[in-house]
Write an enzyme that holds these catalytic residues in place. Structure first.
Site, short mmCIF file in Angstrom:
data_model
loop_
_atom_site.label_atom_id
_atom_site.label_comp_id
_atom_site.label_asym_id
_atom_site.label_seq_id
_atom_site.Cartn_x
_atom_site.Cartn_y
_atom_site.Cartn_z
CE LYS A 95 -3.60 -0.92 -0.55
NZ LYS A 95 -4.01 -1.53 -1.83
N GLY A 117 -6.23 4.02 -4.84
CA GLY A 117 -6.80 5.34 -4.55
C GLY A 117 -8.25 5.24 -4.09
NE ARG A 118 -10.14 -0.98 -3.05
CZ ARG A 118 -9.14 -1.85 -2.93
NH1 ARG A 118 -8.16 -1.65 -2.07
NH2 ARG A 118 -9.12 -2.94 -3.67
N PRO A 119 -11.37 5.54 -1.53
CG PRO A 119 -13.59 6.15 -1.81
CD PRO A 119 -12.52 5.31 -2.40
#
Ligand SMILES: Nc1ncnc2c1ncn2[C@@H]1O[C@H](COP(=O)(O)OS(=O)(=O)O)[C@@H](OP(=O)(O)O)[C@H]1O
Length: 381
Positions: free
Chosen positions: A138, A345-347
């Site tokens: 990540k 780039g997930r919230p």
């Protein structure tokens, strides 16, 4: 006439077998060379921007050309004041043209220039990686790999091979078979972020090659942990709350170090393990946050570390407002570029401030040790 010629040949063979053999040899050489030359000329004219096997590219005014690969003959066709002009380079024994080789094309220059290339030995084969992105999960490892892939002298695996942690028993030939084909002047690279936290991996990579270049992308361990947790949520649907896994008995002062999401962020501990095998100068550390805000700068440093020409520049990047991340153009002339898929780039879920500050407090001493170990202040809060 043919009958007479055959008679003469038979006479020579009977009277002087040696000169007959020599004549045959000369005839063979003439035929072979002629044929070989024809073979060479079978190579097609290709656009000057052709990158195929030779990974060649040219600068804007087309007066010099940079190539990589072993070339025996290189011809450049263009125009000089409206007239077709040629420039031919013959490298008798083949010449390894590196990305820094400059060939002066003199007056031959135009937008429609073409290249005529003949390679002696392109030596394309699968090679073990000379560089590995070892982590951190990540941290932005996919973004970095996709950016580097734009470089003509970089070839990368698609999926993560997980050789040194999960498939080591399959052996190096298996590992090599996963690699893309490369030319001698190109770099093979793979990324498997779990390598960074796996105890046995540094020694195993060292056994493969002690000169392997290692790249580590790090990101604030607090946001990294939340990013990791977001991925768990997206994979397993409803999951336990972050707090119930991160803290023992719901006490924010008691962090659960055995939870992998927390443990990965103890960068200093993992790096210690790597430094027991590799010198720090062999591990290039990428600032994950800066990779988002200033990708050109981070990629420039990685290119330098890998000994690559600085082909990828700020101009290759553009910011995608909707995604909130930089994307890359494969070629400068392209209008559109390539963004990572939606899994990057997930919230993130919003965690209570008490949880955030407990995490920051926990990581702070480890971060400071990490700054000292790497001589880089990442300025994580
Ligand atoms: N250019 C660009 N585009 C999209 N995403 C970017 C980019 N640069 C860095 N990042 C950050 O990369 C995070 C995912 O990191 P990794 O690729 O290392 O994840 S993984 O370990 O391979 O699962 C991902 O984390 P999340 O935002 O939590 O999804 C991003 O923050």
């Amino acid at each position: 006439m043919i009958g007479n010629a055959l008679k003469t040949v038979r006479k020579i063979r009977r009277k002087s077998p040696c000169s007959f053999i020599s004549a045959g040899l000369v005839l063979f050489l003439v035929c072979f060379l002629g044929f070989n030359d024809k073979l060479l000329s079978h190579d097609a004219w290709v656009p000057a921007s052709y990158r195929g096997h030779l990974s060649g590219y040219h600068n804007r005014d087309l007066r010099t050309i940079f190539l990589g690969g072993n070339v025996s003959r290189l011809q450049f066709k263009g125009t000089d004041n409206g007239r077709t002009a040629h420039k031919l380079f013959n490298f008798k024994n083949g010449r390894n043209l590196t990305a820094t080789t400059e060939l002066n094309l003199g007056k031959v220059s135009s937008q429609t220039d073409n290249l005529y290339l003949t390679q002696t030995d392109n030596d394309r084969k699968r090679r073990l990686p000379q560089a590995i992105i070892i982590g951190v999960k990540k941290g932005g490892t996919r973004a970095l790999l996709e950016f580097l892939r734009v470089h003509p002298d970089v070839k990368a695996t698609g999926p993560e091979p997980h050789f040194f942690d999960k498939h080591y028993h399959k052996g190096l030939d298996w590992y090599r078979s996963l690699m893309p084909e490369t030319m001698r002047n190109q770099i093979t690279i793979e990324k498997t972020p779990s390598y960074f936290i796996t105890k046995e991996v540094p020694e195993r990579i060292f056994q493969m090659s002690n000169s392997t270049k290692l790249v580590l992308v790090v990101r604030d361990p607090v946001t990294r942990a939340i990013s990791d947790y977001t991925q768990i949520l997206s994979k397993h649907g409803k999951s336990k709350s972050f707090q119930s896994s991160a803290f023992l008995r719901n006490d924010t002062t008691k962090i659960n170090i055995s939870w992998i999401v927390i443990r990965i962020g103890l960068y200093v501990k993992h790096l210690e393990n790597w430094l027991s095998v590799f010198p720090l100068k062999q591990i290039h550390i990428v600032h994950g946050e800066n990779l988002v805000t200033n990708p050109g700068e981070e990629v420039r440093k990685v290119q330098k570390f890998l000994g690559l020409e600085p082909v990828i520049t700020d101009k290759h990047f553009f910011f995608n407002e909707r995604r909130g991340f930089p994307c890359i153009k494969k070629k400068l002339k392209h209008k559109r570029g390539h963004c990572l898929d939606e899994s990057k780039g997930r919230p993130h879920p919003r965690l209570p401030e008490s949880v955030m500050s407990a995490l920051r407090r926990f990581y702070r001493p480890y971060n400071e040790q990490f700054y000292r170990m790497t001589n880089i202040d990442f300025n994580w809060t």
